[in-house]
Design a protein around this motif. Structure first.
Motif, PDB file in Angstrom:
ATOM      1  N   GLU A 136       0.877  -1.422  -0.021  1.00  0.00           N
ATOM      2  CA  GLU A 136      -0.157  -0.072  -0.070  1.00  0.00           C
ATOM      3  C   GLU A 136       0.764   1.307   0.079  1.00  0.00           C
ATOM      4  O   GLU A 136       0.370   2.336  -0.427  1.00  0.00           O
ATOM      5  N   GLY A 137       1.913   1.427   0.516  1.00  0.00           N
ATOM      6  CA  GLY A 137       2.715   2.568   0.805  1.00  0.00           C
ATOM      7  C   GLY A 137       3.478   2.766   1.960  1.00  0.00           C
ATOM      8  O   GLY A 137       3.565   1.753   2.932  1.00  0.00           O
ATOM      9  N   ARG A 138       3.808   4.064   2.346  1.00  0.00           N
ATOM     10  CA  ARG A 138       4.670   4.295   3.545  1.00  0.00           C
ATOM     11  C   ARG A 138       3.806   4.919   4.545  1.00  0.00           C
ATOM     12  O   ARG A 138       2.962   5.698   4.197  1.00  0.00           O
ATOM     13  N   LEU A 139       4.156   4.942   5.874  1.00  0.00           N
ATOM     14  CA  LEU A 139       3.840   5.947   6.868  1.00  0.00           C
ATOM     15  C   LEU A 139       4.970   6.750   7.200  1.00  0.00           C
ATOM     16  O   LEU A 139       5.905   6.313   7.680  1.00  0.00           O
ATOM     17  N   THR A 140       4.963   7.806   6.759  1.00  0.00           N
ATOM     18  CA  THR A 140       6.045   8.853   7.041  1.00  0.00           C
ATOM     19  C   THR A 140       5.855   9.630   8.012  1.00  0.00           C
ATOM     20  O   THR A 140       4.825  10.225   8.245  1.00  0.00           O
ATOM     21  N   VAL A 141       6.739   9.784   9.241  1.00  0.00           N
ATOM     22  CA  VAL A 141       6.645  10.506  10.373  1.00  0.00           C
ATOM     23  C   VAL A 141       7.736  11.642  10.262  1.00  0.00           C
ATOM     24  O   VAL A 141       9.007  11.189   9.992  1.00  0.00           O
ATOM     25  N   GLU A 142       7.539  12.779  10.147  1.00  0.00           N
ATOM     26  CA  GLU A 142       8.300  14.013   9.972  1.00  0.00           C
ATOM     27  C   GLU A 142       8.253  14.876  11.088  1.00  0.00           C
ATOM     28  O   GLU A 142       7.165  15.350  11.607  1.00  0.00           O
ATOM     29  N   LEU A 143       9.628  15.015  11.513  1.00  0.00           N
ATOM     30  CA  LEU A 143       9.746  16.026  12.763  1.00  0.00           C
ATOM     31  C   LEU A 143       9.519  17.195  12.146  1.00  0.00           C
ATOM     32  O   LEU A 143      10.800  17.646  11.507  1.00  0.00           O
ATOM     33  N   CYS A 171      10.001  22.307  25.114  1.00  0.00           N
ATOM     34  CA  CYS A 171       9.979  22.506  23.743  1.00  0.00           C
ATOM     35  C   CYS A 171       8.732  21.663  23.174  1.00  0.00           C
ATOM     36  O   CYS A 171       8.193  20.765  23.640  1.00  0.00           O
ATOM     37  N   ARG A 172       8.025  22.405  22.166  1.00  0.00           N
ATOM     38  CA  ARG A 172       6.785  21.929  21.324  1.00  0.00           C
ATOM     39  C   ARG A 172       7.318  21.194  20.193  1.00  0.00           C
ATOM     40  O   ARG A 172       8.097  22.031  19.162  1.00  0.00           O
ATOM     41  N   ALA A 173       6.957  20.138  19.923  1.00  0.00           N
ATOM     42  CA  ALA A 173       7.579  19.341  18.649  1.00  0.00           C
ATOM     43  C   ALA A 173       6.393  19.307  17.730  1.00  0.00           C
ATOM     44  O   ALA A 173       5.117  18.614  18.187  1.00  0.00           O
ATOM     45  N   PHE A 174       6.456  19.641  16.485  1.00  0.00           N
ATOM     46  CA  PHE A 174       5.448  19.505  15.571  1.00  0.00           C
ATOM     47  C   PHE A 174       5.620  18.148  14.483  1.00  0.00           C
ATOM     48  O   PHE A 174       6.705  18.347  13.890  1.00  0.00           O
ATOM     49  N   PHE A 175       4.639  17.118  14.664  1.00  0.00           N
ATOM     50  CA  PHE A 175       5.066  16.087  13.707  1.00  0.00           C
ATOM     51  C   PHE A 175       4.010  16.035  12.729  1.00  0.00           C
ATOM     52  O   PHE A 175       2.792  16.288  12.987  1.00  0.00           O
ATOM     53  N   LEU A 176       4.528  15.760  11.708  1.00  0.00           N
ATOM     54  CA  LEU A 176       3.469  15.495  10.419  1.00  0.00           C
ATOM     55  C   LEU A 176       3.549  14.069  10.080  1.00  0.00           C
ATOM     56  O   LEU A 176       4.745  13.360  10.000  1.00  0.00           O
ATOM     57  N   PHE A 177       2.297  13.477   9.983  1.00  0.00           N
ATOM     58  CA  PHE A 177       1.969  11.920   9.812  1.00  0.00           C
ATOM     59  C   PHE A 177       1.452  11.798   8.449  1.00  0.00           C
ATOM     60  O   PHE A 177       0.293  12.131   8.251  1.00  0.00           O
ATOM     61  N   ALA A 227      -0.419   8.971  18.807  1.00  0.00           N
ATOM     62  CA  ALA A 227      -0.516   9.857  17.631  1.00  0.00           C
ATOM     63  C   ALA A 227      -2.034   9.484  16.827  1.00  0.00           C
ATOM     64  O   ALA A 227      -2.090  10.119  15.940  1.00  0.00           O
ATOM     65  N   ALA A 228      -2.700   8.387  17.284  1.00  0.00           N
ATOM     66  CA  ALA A 228      -3.924   8.090  16.818  1.00  0.00           C
ATOM     67  C   ALA A 228      -4.866   8.779  16.800  1.00  0.00           C
ATOM     68  O   ALA A 228      -4.961   9.611  17.926  1.00  0.00           O
ATOM     69  N   PRO A 229      -5.930   9.202  15.931  1.00  0.00           N
ATOM     70  CA  PRO A 229      -6.142   8.191  14.771  1.00  0.00           C
ATOM     71  C   PRO A 229      -5.140   8.899  13.413  1.00  0.00           C
ATOM     72  O   PRO A 229      -4.867  10.085  13.455  1.00  0.00           O
ATOM     73  N   LEU A 230      -4.814   8.046  12.668  1.00  0.00           N
ATOM     74  CA  LEU A 230      -4.221   8.512  11.617  1.00  0.00           C
ATOM     75  C   LEU A 230      -5.023   7.931  10.269  1.00  0.00           C
ATOM     76  O   LEU A 230      -4.616   6.655   9.785  1.00  0.00           O
ATOM     77  N   PRO A 231      -5.709   8.826   9.686  1.00  0.00           N
ATOM     78  CA  PRO A 231      -6.673   8.385   8.601  1.00  0.00           C
ATOM     79  C   PRO A 231      -5.662   7.938   7.428  1.00  0.00           C
ATOM     80  O   PRO A 231      -4.828   8.425   7.340  1.00  0.00           O
ATOM     81  N   THR A 281      -1.539  14.480   8.757  1.00  0.00           N
ATOM     82  CA  THR A 281      -2.047  14.586   9.926  1.00  0.00           C
ATOM     83  C   THR A 281      -1.030  15.298  10.820  1.00  0.00           C
ATOM     84  O   THR A 281       0.132  15.145  10.902  1.00  0.00           O
ATOM     85  N   LEU A 282      -1.535  16.530  11.405  1.00  0.00           N
ATOM     86  CA  LEU A 282      -0.384  17.365  12.278  1.00  0.00           C
ATOM     87  C   LEU A 282      -0.716  16.965  13.702  1.00  0.00           C
ATOM     88  O   LEU A 282      -2.028  16.992  14.163  1.00  0.00           O
ATOM     89  N   LYS A 283       0.458  16.726  14.393  1.00  0.00           N
ATOM     90  CA  LYS A 283       0.107  16.345  16.118  1.00  0.00           C
ATOM     91  C   LYS A 283       1.259  17.217  16.537  1.00  0.00           C
ATOM     92  O   LYS A 283       2.581  17.134  16.203  1.00  0.00           O
TER      93      LYS A 283
END
Length: 141
Positions: free
Chosen positions: A25-32, A43-49, A81-85, A90-92
């Motif tokens: 199906e593909g990848r789940l990319t977790v980006e800091l 520190c506040r960390a912004f993650f993109l999933f 970090a759920a849910p991840l549609p 998704t930004l967390k």
């Protein structure tokens, strides 16, 4: 065939099937993506999933080791970090209390305690996981 052997074959087939489906199906990319100072000196960390797996994840937890500027583990954090549609980005935001952003050299994802697609059994997220960082700190596994 013995009972243990039947169970072992069943478990192996289930793992192979889950891994195969996720890999196709593909990848789940977790980006800091970004750091910013938080109240109280943290520190506040912004993650993109970016979930391109085709699987809506109703459960996804990351266990992270936060390394300071000297490369020493400062603390461990478990982040839900759920849910991840599926097929969505998704930004967390997560707080890292008591440690300034400039003091973070690396974040190590040392475990994924939960990775569960909606209406399905848990899967091994490591088989389709990709990590990246746009901050001064590396995000690694």
């Amino acid at each position: 065939m013995g009972k243990i052997r039947k169970i072992s074959i069943g478990v192996a087939l289930a793992i192979a099937q889950a891994t195969s489906v996720a890999a196709q199906e593909g990848r789940l990319t977790v980006e800091l993506n970004k750091f910013e100072p938080a109240e109280g000196g943290g520190c506040r960390a912004f993650f993109l999933f970016r979930n391109d797996t085709g699987l809506a994840l109703e459960g996804f937890e990351m266990s992270l080791a936060i390394l300071n500027a000297g490369g020493v583990i400062d603390r461990l954090l478990t982040i839900d970090a759920a849910p991840l549609p599926a097929h969505r980005t998704t930004l967390k935001l997560f707080e890292i209390p008591g440690l300034g952003c400039e003091s973070i050299s690396e974040i190590l994802m040392h475990d994924i305690p939960a990775c569960k697609p909606q209406n399905a059994d848990p899967v091994d997220c490591y088989s389709f996981l990709a990590l990246s960082s746009k901050t001064s700190a590396r995000l690694v596994e």
